[in-house]
Design a protein around this motif. Structure first.
Motif, PDB file in Angstrom:
ATOM      1  N   GLU A 159      10.771 -34.465  -1.671  1.00  0.00           N
ATOM      2  CA  GLU A 159      11.745 -35.151  -0.901  1.00  0.00           C
ATOM      3  C   GLU A 159      12.668 -34.599  -2.508  1.00  0.00           C
ATOM      4  O   GLU A 159      14.142 -34.351  -1.439  1.00  0.00           O
ATOM      5  CB  GLU A 159      11.889 -36.263  -0.110  1.00  0.00           C
ATOM      6  N   GLU A 160      12.614 -34.674  -3.438  1.00  0.00           N
ATOM      7  CA  GLU A 160      13.672 -34.690  -4.049  1.00  0.00           C
ATOM      8  C   GLU A 160      14.315 -32.814  -4.597  1.00  0.00           C
ATOM      9  O   GLU A 160      15.027 -32.651  -6.004  1.00  0.00           O
ATOM     10  CB  GLU A 160      13.464 -35.474  -5.443  1.00  0.00           C
ATOM     11  N   LEU A 161      13.384 -31.829  -4.262  1.00  0.00           N
ATOM     12  CA  LEU A 161      13.191 -30.610  -3.838  1.00  0.00           C
ATOM     13  C   LEU A 161      14.159 -30.137  -3.221  1.00  0.00           C
ATOM     14  O   LEU A 161      14.105 -29.593  -2.235  1.00  0.00           O
ATOM     15  CB  LEU A 161      12.096 -30.588  -3.726  1.00  0.00           C
ATOM     16  N   PRO A 162      15.919 -29.637  -3.607  1.00  0.00           N
ATOM     17  CA  PRO A 162      16.495 -28.579  -2.902  1.00  0.00           C
ATOM     18  C   PRO A 162      15.645 -27.459  -2.071  1.00  0.00           C
ATOM     19  O   PRO A 162      16.051 -28.063  -1.127  1.00  0.00           O
ATOM     20  CB  PRO A 162      17.354 -28.755  -3.900  1.00  0.00           C
ATOM     21  N   ALA A 163      14.963 -27.267  -2.604  1.00  0.00           N
ATOM     22  CA  ALA A 163      14.720 -26.010  -1.931  1.00  0.00           C
ATOM     23  C   ALA A 163      13.499 -26.093  -0.514  1.00  0.00           C
ATOM     24  O   ALA A 163      13.529 -25.367   0.520  1.00  0.00           O
ATOM     25  CB  ALA A 163      13.602 -25.042  -3.445  1.00  0.00           C
ATOM     26  N   LEU A 164      12.907 -26.799  -1.378  1.00  0.00           N
ATOM     27  CA  LEU A 164      12.067 -27.756   0.691  1.00  0.00           C
ATOM     28  C   LEU A 164      12.618 -28.207   0.895  1.00  0.00           C
ATOM     29  O   LEU A 164      12.558 -28.258   2.318  1.00  0.00           O
ATOM     30  CB  LEU A 164      10.991 -29.310  -0.308  1.00  0.00           C
ATOM     31  N   TYR A 221       3.630 -28.361   3.969  1.00  0.00           N
ATOM     32  CA  TYR A 221       4.581 -29.814   3.166  1.00  0.00           C
ATOM     33  C   TYR A 221       3.246 -29.633   1.863  1.00  0.00           C
ATOM     34  O   TYR A 221       3.400 -29.889   0.543  1.00  0.00           O
ATOM     35  CB  TYR A 221       4.178 -30.903   3.307  1.00  0.00           C
ATOM     36  N   GLU A 222       2.150 -30.083   1.914  1.00  0.00           N
ATOM     37  CA  GLU A 222       0.548 -29.773   0.712  1.00  0.00           C
ATOM     38  C   GLU A 222       0.533 -28.688   0.160  1.00  0.00           C
ATOM     39  O   GLU A 222       0.139 -28.772  -0.945  1.00  0.00           O
ATOM     40  CB  GLU A 222      -0.541 -30.513   1.056  1.00  0.00           C
ATOM     41  N   PHE A 223       1.406 -27.453   1.098  1.00  0.00           N
ATOM     42  CA  PHE A 223       1.218 -25.949  -0.482  1.00  0.00           C
ATOM     43  C   PHE A 223       2.197 -26.208  -0.940  1.00  0.00           C
ATOM     44  O   PHE A 223       2.476 -26.268  -2.235  1.00  0.00           O
ATOM     45  CB  PHE A 223       1.638 -25.164   1.098  1.00  0.00           C
ATOM     46  N   LYS A 283       5.269 -26.205  -5.011  1.00  0.00           N
ATOM     47  CA  LYS A 283       6.607 -25.943  -5.680  1.00  0.00           C
ATOM     48  C   LYS A 283       7.369 -24.744  -4.703  1.00  0.00           C
ATOM     49  O   LYS A 283       8.188 -24.565  -6.220  1.00  0.00           O
ATOM     50  CB  LYS A 283       6.736 -26.636  -6.961  1.00  0.00           C
ATOM     51  N   ARG A 284       6.546 -23.967  -4.186  1.00  0.00           N
ATOM     52  CA  ARG A 284       7.101 -23.449  -3.932  1.00  0.00           C
ATOM     53  C   ARG A 284       6.798 -23.002  -1.955  1.00  0.00           C
ATOM     54  O   ARG A 284       6.047 -23.742  -1.532  1.00  0.00           O
ATOM     55  CB  ARG A 284       6.962 -21.892  -3.833  1.00  0.00           C
ATOM     56  N   PRO A 285       7.808 -22.262  -1.160  1.00  0.00           N
ATOM     57  CA  PRO A 285       7.178 -21.708   0.332  1.00  0.00           C
ATOM     58  C   PRO A 285       6.133 -20.796   0.371  1.00  0.00           C
ATOM     59  O   PRO A 285       5.616 -20.254  -0.405  1.00  0.00           O
ATOM     60  CB  PRO A 285       8.609 -21.519   0.953  1.00  0.00           C
ATOM     61  N   ALA A 328       5.724 -34.476 -17.808  1.00  0.00           N
ATOM     62  CA  ALA A 328       6.126 -35.518 -16.730  1.00  0.00           C
ATOM     63  C   ALA A 328       5.456 -35.583 -15.847  1.00  0.00           C
ATOM     64  O   ALA A 328       4.688 -36.300 -15.271  1.00  0.00           O
ATOM     65  CB  ALA A 328       6.931 -35.778 -16.459  1.00  0.00           C
ATOM     66  N   GLU A 329       5.678 -33.907 -14.865  1.00  0.00           N
ATOM     67  CA  GLU A 329       4.904 -33.835 -13.651  1.00  0.00           C
ATOM     68  C   GLU A 329       3.199 -34.148 -13.794  1.00  0.00           C
ATOM     69  O   GLU A 329       2.560 -34.969 -12.727  1.00  0.00           O
ATOM     70  CB  GLU A 329       4.624 -32.449 -13.372  1.00  0.00           C
ATOM     71  N   SER A 330       2.794 -34.114 -14.544  1.00  0.00           N
ATOM     72  CA  SER A 330       1.093 -34.103 -14.455  1.00  0.00           C
ATOM     73  C   SER A 330       0.375 -35.628 -14.860  1.00  0.00           C
ATOM     74  O   SER A 330       0.061 -36.016 -14.334  1.00  0.00           O
ATOM     75  CB  SER A 330       0.314 -33.359 -15.792  1.00  0.00           C
ATOM     76  N   PHE A 331       2.004 -36.677 -15.551  1.00  0.00           N
ATOM     77  CA  PHE A 331       1.695 -37.956 -15.424  1.00  0.00           C
ATOM     78  C   PHE A 331       2.297 -38.678 -14.111  1.00  0.00           C
ATOM     79  O   PHE A 331       0.983 -38.764 -13.319  1.00  0.00           O
ATOM     80  CB  PHE A 331       3.060 -38.613 -16.250  1.00  0.00           C
TER      81      PHE A 331
END
Length: 193
Positions: A93-98, A120-122, A127-129, A84-87
């Protein structure tokens, strides 16, 4: 009588889950009814960010990528989510960790150091800091490159010159992404006040 508004979970069921069930997608016999319901509820919640078109595309993929010899068992959730992520990537903004990262001192330091867009782009890519020294060096280098490019493009525009190649669209992306990242930091600062 007013129609009941369709919820996010119901939309995913209608477009993805129910048609796949009708096509014969099922769980293995060892999976209890309760586990099946929980799994499909979680899947619906995880995919609720997707557009209708994205869900239709995912359904087509899943029809030919079931598990088992007959390809009729639900694939592992991780397989579905990664496809799904590839599509259609999940909005960051939906990632709580972000949100937590940009709400922390790290977000304020990124704002003060003009690294917001690069960080932000990293996050978008990994999907991590950026926590390792190598990550931080890459982010700092990218931030400096982008800030310099933005300054050059803005200068050309101020002087009445046409931007080079796709510089105008790049600048629009950069400014828009800057605002999104600033909003994450600002909402955290306002929430803490």
């Amino acid at each position: 009588m007013a129609e009941k508004e369709e919820g996010k979970r119901d939309r995913v069921r209608r477009i993805l889950i129910d048609p796949l069930k009708a096509d014969g997608m099922r769980f293995r016999k060892t999976v209890t009814e309760e586990k099946q319901r929980q799994s499909l509820d979680r899947l619906a919640d995880d995919l609720s960010y997707m557009t209708d078109d994205g869900l239709h595309a995912l359904r087509l993929w899943m029809r030919s990528h079931g598990d088992g010899a007959a390809k009729c068992f639900w694939p592992m959730t991780v397989s579905i989510i990664s496809t799904a992520e590839s599509f259609e990537p999940r909005p960051l903004e939906e990632l709580p960790a972000l949100r937590r990262w940009f709400a922390s001192a790290a977000g304020r330091r990124a704002l003060e150091g003009d690294r917001l867009v690069a960080e932000y782009e990293f996050w978008r890519k990994f999907k991590r800091p950026p926590i390792t020294p190598r990550d931080q060096e890459a982010v700092a280098r990218r931030a400096a490159e982008w800030a310099s490019k933005a300054e050059r493009v803005q200068d050309r525009i101020r002087r009445g010159l046409l931007p080079m190649h796709d510089d105008a669209s790049w600048l629009h992306w950069y400014e828009e992404t800057t605002e999104r990242a600033k909003a994450l930091v600002s909402s955290a600062i306002e929430g803490a006040a």
